[in-house]
Design a protein around this motif. Structure first.
Motif, PDB file in Angstrom:
ATOM      1  N   VAL A 197      13.265 -76.229 -27.541  1.00  0.00           N
ATOM      2  CA  VAL A 197      14.468 -75.389 -27.440  1.00  0.00           C
ATOM      3  C   VAL A 197      14.237 -74.067 -28.162  1.00  0.00           C
ATOM      4  O   VAL A 197      14.547 -72.991 -27.639  1.00  0.00           O
ATOM      5  CB  VAL A 197      15.709 -76.115 -28.019  1.00  0.00           C
ATOM      6  N   ASN A 198      13.638 -74.127 -29.343  1.00  0.00           N
ATOM      7  CA  ASN A 198      13.374 -72.910 -30.111  1.00  0.00           C
ATOM      8  C   ASN A 198      12.415 -71.981 -29.369  1.00  0.00           C
ATOM      9  O   ASN A 198      12.615 -70.760 -29.343  1.00  0.00           O
ATOM     10  CB  ASN A 198      12.793 -73.249 -31.491  1.00  0.00           C
ATOM     11  N   PHE A 199      11.392 -72.564 -28.769  1.00  0.00           N
ATOM     12  CA  PHE A 199      10.446 -71.766 -27.985  1.00  0.00           C
ATOM     13  C   PHE A 199      11.185 -71.043 -26.859  1.00  0.00           C
ATOM     14  O   PHE A 199      10.996 -69.845 -26.635  1.00  0.00           O
ATOM     15  CB  PHE A 199       9.341 -72.663 -27.418  1.00  0.00           C
ATOM     16  N   LEU A 200      12.042 -71.774 -26.157  1.00  0.00           N
ATOM     17  CA  LEU A 200      12.778 -71.198 -25.025  1.00  0.00           C
ATOM     18  C   LEU A 200      13.765 -70.142 -25.502  1.00  0.00           C
ATOM     19  O   LEU A 200      13.972 -69.127 -24.832  1.00  0.00           O
ATOM     20  CB  LEU A 200      13.478 -72.299 -24.229  1.00  0.00           C
ATOM     21  N   ASN A 201      14.368 -70.354 -26.658  1.00  0.00           N
ATOM     22  CA  ASN A 201      15.269 -69.343 -27.217  1.00  0.00           C
ATOM     23  C   ASN A 201      14.524 -68.033 -27.447  1.00  0.00           C
ATOM     24  O   ASN A 201      15.058 -66.957 -27.187  1.00  0.00           O
ATOM     25  CB  ASN A 201      15.877 -69.828 -28.536  1.00  0.00           C
ATOM     26  N   MET A 202      13.285 -68.147 -27.909  1.00  0.00           N
ATOM     27  CA  MET A 202      12.485 -66.934 -28.139  1.00  0.00           C
ATOM     28  C   MET A 202      12.189 -66.203 -26.838  1.00  0.00           C
ATOM     29  O   MET A 202      12.018 -64.993 -26.823  1.00  0.00           O
ATOM     30  CB  MET A 202      11.180 -67.285 -28.861  1.00  0.00           C
ATOM     31  N   GLN A 203      12.139 -66.959 -25.745  1.00  0.00           N
ATOM     32  CA  GLN A 203      11.921 -66.344 -24.422  1.00  0.00           C
ATOM     33  C   GLN A 203      13.258 -65.931 -23.800  1.00  0.00           C
ATOM     34  O   GLN A 203      13.298 -65.538 -22.644  1.00  0.00           O
ATOM     35  CB  GLN A 203      11.253 -67.337 -23.465  1.00  0.00           C
ATOM     36  N   THR A 204      14.323 -66.095 -24.543  1.00  0.00           N
ATOM     37  CA  THR A 204      15.701 -65.951 -24.057  1.00  0.00           C
ATOM     38  C   THR A 204      15.921 -66.695 -22.739  1.00  0.00           C
ATOM     39  O   THR A 204      16.604 -66.218 -21.843  1.00  0.00           O
ATOM     40  CB  THR A 204      16.158 -64.469 -23.938  1.00  0.00           C
ATOM     41  N   ALA A 205      15.333 -67.874 -22.659  1.00  0.00           N
ATOM     42  CA  ALA A 205      15.605 -68.774 -21.523  1.00  0.00           C
ATOM     43  C   ALA A 205      16.596 -69.810 -22.039  1.00  0.00           C
ATOM     44  O   ALA A 205      16.216 -70.763 -22.724  1.00  0.00           O
ATOM     45  CB  ALA A 205      14.317 -69.427 -21.049  1.00  0.00           C
ATOM     46  N   ASN A 206      17.858 -69.607 -21.743  1.00  0.00           N
ATOM     47  CA  ASN A 206      18.894 -70.394 -22.415  1.00  0.00           C
ATOM     48  C   ASN A 206      19.488 -71.531 -21.589  1.00  0.00           C
ATOM     49  O   ASN A 206      20.267 -72.318 -22.101  1.00  0.00           O
ATOM     50  CB  ASN A 206      20.017 -69.480 -22.892  1.00  0.00           C
ATOM     51  N   LEU A 207      19.165 -71.570 -20.307  1.00  0.00           N
ATOM     52  CA  LEU A 207      19.713 -72.657 -19.494  1.00  0.00           C
ATOM     53  C   LEU A 207      18.739 -73.822 -19.501  1.00  0.00           C
ATOM     54  O   LEU A 207      17.611 -73.707 -19.008  1.00  0.00           O
ATOM     55  CB  LEU A 207      20.001 -72.181 -18.067  1.00  0.00           C
ATOM     56  N   ILE A 208      19.196 -74.913 -20.091  1.00  0.00           N
ATOM     57  CA  ILE A 208      18.298 -76.023 -20.375  1.00  0.00           C
ATOM     58  C   ILE A 208      18.879 -77.339 -19.875  1.00  0.00           C
ATOM     59  O   ILE A 208      20.054 -77.639 -20.084  1.00  0.00           O
ATOM     60  CB  ILE A 208      18.031 -76.105 -21.901  1.00  0.00           C
ATOM     61  N   GLN A 209      18.015 -78.117 -19.187  1.00  0.00           N
ATOM     62  CA  GLN A 209      18.387 -79.458 -18.761  1.00  0.00           C
ATOM     63  C   GLN A 209      17.351 -80.404 -19.324  1.00  0.00           C
ATOM     64  O   GLN A 209      16.169 -80.264 -19.041  1.00  0.00           O
ATOM     65  CB  GLN A 209      18.416 -79.546 -17.230  1.00  0.00           C
ATOM     66  N   GLY A 210      17.781 -81.352 -20.123  1.00  0.00           N
ATOM     67  CA  GLY A 210      16.790 -82.259 -20.688  1.00  0.00           C
ATOM     68  C   GLY A 210      17.410 -83.250 -21.639  1.00  0.00           C
ATOM     69  O   GLY A 210      18.551 -83.091 -22.069  1.00  0.00           O
ATOM     70  N   PHE A 211      16.623 -84.259 -21.960  1.00  0.00           N
ATOM     71  CA  PHE A 211      17.117 -85.339 -22.809  1.00  0.00           C
ATOM     72  C   PHE A 211      17.520 -84.824 -24.189  1.00  0.00           C
ATOM     73  O   PHE A 211      18.303 -85.461 -24.880  1.00  0.00           O
ATOM     74  CB  PHE A 211      16.050 -86.432 -22.938  1.00  0.00           C
ATOM     75  N   TYR A 212      16.956 -83.671 -24.617  1.00  0.00           N
ATOM     76  CA  TYR A 212      17.337 -83.155 -25.929  1.00  0.00           C
ATOM     77  C   TYR A 212      18.857 -82.966 -26.003  1.00  0.00           C
ATOM     78  O   TYR A 212      19.484 -83.281 -26.997  1.00  0.00           O
ATOM     79  CB  TYR A 212      16.640 -81.815 -26.232  1.00  0.00           C
ATOM     80  N   PHE A 213      19.436 -82.427 -24.926  1.00  0.00           N
ATOM     81  CA  PHE A 213      20.890 -82.217 -24.911  1.00  0.00           C
ATOM     82  C   PHE A 213      21.633 -83.424 -24.343  1.00  0.00           C
ATOM     83  O   PHE A 213      22.621 -83.863 -24.911  1.00  0.00           O
ATOM     84  CB  PHE A 213      21.255 -80.963 -24.114  1.00  0.00           C
ATOM     85  N   ALA A 214      21.170 -83.940 -23.231  1.00  0.00           N
ATOM     86  CA  ALA A 214      21.881 -85.055 -22.598  1.00  0.00           C
ATOM     87  C   ALA A 214      21.048 -85.717 -21.515  1.00  0.00           C
ATOM     88  O   ALA A 214      20.323 -85.051 -20.778  1.00  0.00           O
ATOM     89  CB  ALA A 214      23.196 -84.567 -21.995  1.00  0.00           C
ATOM     90  N   LYS A 215      21.167 -87.024 -21.424  1.00  0.00           N
ATOM     91  CA  LYS A 215      20.563 -87.770 -20.325  1.00  0.00           C
ATOM     92  C   LYS A 215      21.582 -87.874 -19.194  1.00  0.00           C
ATOM     93  O   LYS A 215      22.771 -87.611 -19.407  1.00  0.00           O
ATOM     94  CB  LYS A 215      20.184 -89.175 -20.811  1.00  0.00           C
ATOM     95  N   PRO A 216      21.136 -88.242 -17.994  1.00  0.00           N
ATOM     96  CA  PRO A 216      22.113 -88.468 -16.919  1.00  0.00           C
ATOM     97  C   PRO A 216      23.107 -89.550 -17.344  1.00  0.00           C
ATOM     98  O   PRO A 216      22.726 -90.502 -18.026  1.00  0.00           O
ATOM     99  CB  PRO A 216      21.239 -88.954 -15.749  1.00  0.00           C
ATOM    100  N   MET A 217      24.364 -89.376 -16.956  1.00  0.00           N
ATOM    101  CA  MET A 217      25.416 -90.303 -17.397  1.00  0.00           C
ATOM    102  C   MET A 217      26.485 -90.446 -16.316  1.00  0.00           C
ATOM    103  O   MET A 217      26.517 -89.678 -15.357  1.00  0.00           O
ATOM    104  CB  MET A 217      26.035 -89.774 -18.702  1.00  0.00           C
TER     105      MET A 217
END
Ligand code: C2E
Ligand code: MG
Ligand code: MG
Ligand code: MG
Length: 284
Positions: free
Chosen positions: A244-264
């Motif tokens: 997430v930190n790496f992507l923030n540095m690239q200003t790529a802020n739209l993220i889908q992944g288990f870090y935030f949430a799994k399918p539910m």
């Protein structure tokens, strides 16, 4: 002997084909039966804007609650559904269910498009597309609530018919996302000729980030390429805070992944992201 060997090979081959055909027929029947018996369901995974933690959109992912095998993931049935033709009915189910769940989301104050996955097998003709529009109309779900996720193979130059169908879909208000971006044929050039709103960079490019400099370079190149083309980017498969930190540095802020949430389930999604209701005991 050579002739015998040839015959043996061809018999073996035919036997294999026959077995495969029987198996497909069986699975085709099993999937249709499962749909009839309401064994299929849709889980939802949010795409999060990491700047403020808000929900950007939601991806619908098919699941099969099999009576004997338990909860099956798409890898157990999607490719069989594609080969056997049952993907048609499965696609109708997913779109219908998502259209219904959309009302629950809106009632809970959750906005954002629902992304529906479509494989190229589902884009065979105009009748297929008209059927999708009929479902949305029947369920009173406006096309503007959806994005359709397709893969790079749909952008190949010989797919003229599919190109027309995609334009029709786009004109109706549905946005188009390229899923698993980077894993198919490099189509950076074709991207210019299609009304693509978003790219989802495949999980394969996130693996190893940020410890592997080669992977870091690839991921950031993909992000910058999309940006240069004026297309939004979602990065899939983000599992760690350092990613997430790496992507923030690239200003790529739209993220889908288990870090935030799994399918539910839709209920879980509403519980986590819905408007917090004031309870009777609330004194604030
Ligand atoms: P996809 O469209 O690329 O969906 C994302 C997949 O990545 C989902 O797997 C999701 O659970 C998984 N994923 C998301 N974040 C992470 C992460 O941080 N780590 C890991 N390891 N995985 C993550 P799922 O649900 O098993 O779906 C697999 C594929 O099946 C989908 O890939 C999509 O191509 C296909 N699929 C799912 N539902 C449908 C459908 O209704 N129709 C069609 N045609 N295909 C579908
Ligand atoms: Mg997808
Ligand atoms: Mg993907
Ligand atoms: Mg995919």
């Amino acid at each position: 002997a050579a002739k015998d060997a040839g015959r043996a090979t061809s018999e073996f081959f035919n036997e294999g084909l026959r077995e495969q055909a029987t198996n497909h027929l069986h699975m085709h029947h099993a999937i249709l039966q499962g749909l009839q018996n309401n064994e299929f369901l849709v889980h939802y995974q949010p795409v999060i804007n990491s700047k403020d933690g808000t929900l950007h959109s939601i991806e619908a992912l098919a699941r099969w609650q099999h009576p004997t095998r338990g909860l099956l993931l798409p890898k157990e049935f999607i490719s069989i559904a594609e080969k056997s033709g049952a993907i048609r009915e499965l696609g109708h189910f997913v779109l219908t269910q998502a259209s219904r769940d959309l009302k629950k989301l809106h009632a809970a104050g959750i906005d954002g498009r629902i992304a529906i996955n479509f494989s190229s097998h589902q884009f065979y003709d105009r009748i297929a597309v008209e059927h999708w529009f009929a479902i949305m109309k029947e369920e009173h779900a406006a096309p503007e609530n959806f994005t359709f996720e397709i893969t790079e193979s749909m952008l190949l130059p010989d797919r003229e018919r599919q190109r027309e169908l995609l334009l029709e879909i786009h004109d109706a208000g549905i946005t188009l996302t390229i899923d698993d971006f980077g894993t198919g044929y490099s189509s950076a050039n074709y991207l210019r000729h299609f009304p693509i709103s978003m790219l989802k960079i495949d999980r394969a490019f996130v693996e190893g980030v940020p410890d592997d400099p080669h992977q870091n370079a690839l991921l950031s190149a993909l992000i910058h390429m999309a940006r240069a083309l004026g297309i939004d980017v979602v990065v899939e498969g983000v599992e760690t805070v350092s990613q997430v930190n790496f992507l923030n540095m690239q200003t790529a802020n739209l993220i889908q992944g288990f870090y935030f949430a799994k399918p539910m389930s839709i209920e879980q999604l509403i519980k986590h992201y819905g408007r917090k209701e004031k309870t009777a005991r609330s004194d604030g």
